[in-house]
Design a protein around this motif. Sequence first.
Motif, short mmCIF file in Angstrom:
data_model
loop_
_atom_site.label_atom_id
_atom_site.label_comp_id
_atom_site.label_asym_id
_atom_site.label_seq_id
_atom_site.Cartn_x
_atom_site.Cartn_y
_atom_site.Cartn_z
N LYS A 387 0.82 -1.21 0.00
CA LYS A 387 0.00 0.00 0.00
C LYS A 387 0.85 1.26 0.00
N ASN A 388 1.95 1.23 0.75
CA ASN A 388 2.75 2.45 0.91
C ASN A 388 4.17 2.32 0.35
N THR A 389 4.44 1.25 -0.40
CA THR A 389 5.78 1.04 -0.94
C THR A 389 5.81 1.34 -2.44
N PRO A 390 6.58 2.35 -2.86
CA PRO A 390 6.68 2.64 -4.31
C PRO A 390 7.47 1.56 -5.03
N ILE A 391 6.88 0.99 -6.07
CA ILE A 391 7.54 -0.11 -6.79
C ILE A 391 7.45 0.14 -8.29
N ASN A 392 8.38 -0.46 -9.01
CA ASN A 392 8.39 -0.42 -10.47
C ASN A 392 8.25 -1.84 -10.98
N LEU A 393 7.02 -2.17 -11.40
CA LEU A 393 6.75 -3.56 -11.80
C LEU A 393 7.48 -3.95 -13.07
N ASP A 394 7.97 -2.96 -13.82
CA ASP A 394 8.73 -3.29 -15.02
C ASP A 394 10.18 -3.65 -14.71
N GLY A 395 10.60 -3.39 -13.46
CA GLY A 395 11.98 -3.69 -13.09
C GLY A 395 12.08 -4.89 -12.16
N ASP A 396 13.23 -5.08 -11.59
CA ASP A 396 13.47 -6.19 -10.65
C ASP A 396 13.11 -5.73 -9.25
N TRP A 397 11.79 -5.71 -8.98
CA TRP A 397 11.33 -5.08 -7.75
C TRP A 397 11.19 -6.07 -6.58
N TYR A 398 11.16 -7.38 -6.87
CA TYR A 398 10.94 -8.37 -5.79
C TYR A 398 11.99 -9.46 -5.86
N ASN A 399 12.59 -9.74 -4.70
CA ASN A 399 13.59 -10.81 -4.59
C ASN A 399 12.93 -11.99 -3.90
N GLU A 400 12.68 -13.05 -4.68
CA GLU A 400 11.97 -14.20 -4.10
C GLU A 400 12.82 -15.00 -3.12
N ASN A 401 14.14 -14.87 -3.19
CA ASN A 401 15.02 -15.60 -2.27
C ASN A 401 15.04 -14.97 -0.88
N THR A 402 15.17 -13.66 -0.87
CA THR A 402 15.21 -12.95 0.43
C THR A 402 13.82 -12.48 0.84
N MET A 403 12.87 -12.59 -0.09
CA MET A 403 11.50 -12.13 0.13
C MET A 403 11.49 -10.66 0.58
N LYS A 404 12.13 -9.84 -0.25
CA LYS A 404 12.19 -8.41 0.04
C LYS A 404 11.78 -7.62 -1.22
N ILE A 405 11.22 -6.44 -0.95
CA ILE A 405 10.80 -5.56 -2.04
C ILE A 405 11.88 -4.50 -2.25
#
Length: 495
Positions: A387-405
Amino acid sequence: MSGLFGTLNTATSGLLAQQNALQTLGHNVSNVNTPGYSRQRVDLQTNVAQQIPGVGQIGTGVQVAGISRMQDQFVMNQLMNGYSTTSKHQALSDTIGQLEATFNEPSETGLSNQISEVFNAWTYLASNPEQAASKTMIVQTSETFVDTVQHMANAMNALKADTVQQLDKAAVDANSTLKQLEDLNHQIWQASVRGYTPNDLLDTQDQLVNKLASQGDIQVKKIKYNRVSITMDEQTLLDENTRNEIMTVASLNDSGEAVLSDGTTLTAEAKVGQFVIKSDKEGTAAYQPINLDGGSVKGTQEALTVIDDMQAGLDQFAYDFATAVNTIHSNDGEGTDFFTVSEEGSALSLQVNQKIKEDPNQIVTGKSMVNGIDGDGSRAQLISSLKNTPINLDGDWYNENTMKINSDVNSSTLFDSYNSMVTDMGIIKQQSDNMLDTQEGLMALLEQRRESVSGVDINGEVTDMIKYSSAFQANSKVLATLSEMLDTLINRTGV
């Protein structure tokens, strides 16, 4: 002719002139409340004087030189342009107002509130990952959110269809007005070639021209015998020999080509809702798309563009929202997606995954994709942080290994992207309303100026009535006196 009989003709001309003036005055008073009526005035001028040797010139009375229509053409041109501008902002404001009602922001039932409710439910689930009720609440809250998105999408589709239909109706109305103007041109021509000035027909002509100008910005030129020639975007609509038809682009086919309301397919590039002029040329050359700068049609076309932008924005938001939640919930495709969504028509296709609706326990709350650690609500907490985290879905915004945005400060949050749509729409509505208020104030001043010249003033007409009736009585008195003089001359002198 001189003498008593010449004076008789002189008095008779005065009597007839005042009679015509009174008749015109009565016509003015009768039309004091007639919309678009222009006050008329009888123009009087002296007759040609008679030359008498040894005496000089003797006046022979008065004649009616014509009946003038009281108008300030500069004001009339300003009014015509004003109708076009005012109608544009009125149409834009009205349609955007309906679009605002679709969004219904801010309110408890608006989508922004539903977004908050969804993220609040994820926050609650993060604190209570073992509770089945908290998972059920997530499903119910998300389904409410999906229903709201779909309702908005359907409402915008309906509004778009109504707007296109409104533009098609505007084309039909414009064609009807052009037909009336064509008929009126012929009637005015018939009167003008006989030497008459058809003032009432010219008033009707002005009203029809203003009606057409309120639909789209037109260029009007007076041609021979008081007829009008009308063009739109340099394309002829009406002249002394031609009347062309206006059509609307109703849709685009699968190839992206414009399809007109009569089913004709254009090869020229055109947008849905655009006006097209159909002439008597052969083939596709007969159809020429035109671009407007004013009028209700232009305002409606601009509103249609806003609707398209809002539809695209809502689709993009629905797709981004579902993608962001799915990426974290499924750990970038490892598990089950929370939502199902299509890239095309995302708002209407958005659904809570049927598997999750049937079994809310499939909702993953912790780091483990099988909910292996009791009390772990880290994944649910991460989803709530969207809700409050600015993200760019076209980029590498999520790390599934560390589970961090990977937050992107140059991007916006999902919540902000939706609010930005609402804000943009509100700005357009406010600007249109402000322009409309300004234009309506200007039009009020122009109408006052028109009324000061063309309007019928009862007090002024009564004053003129006294003047003309007094002149009529005076000429009648002259005739009565001449009658007595002739009676004396003929019957009492024996001549």
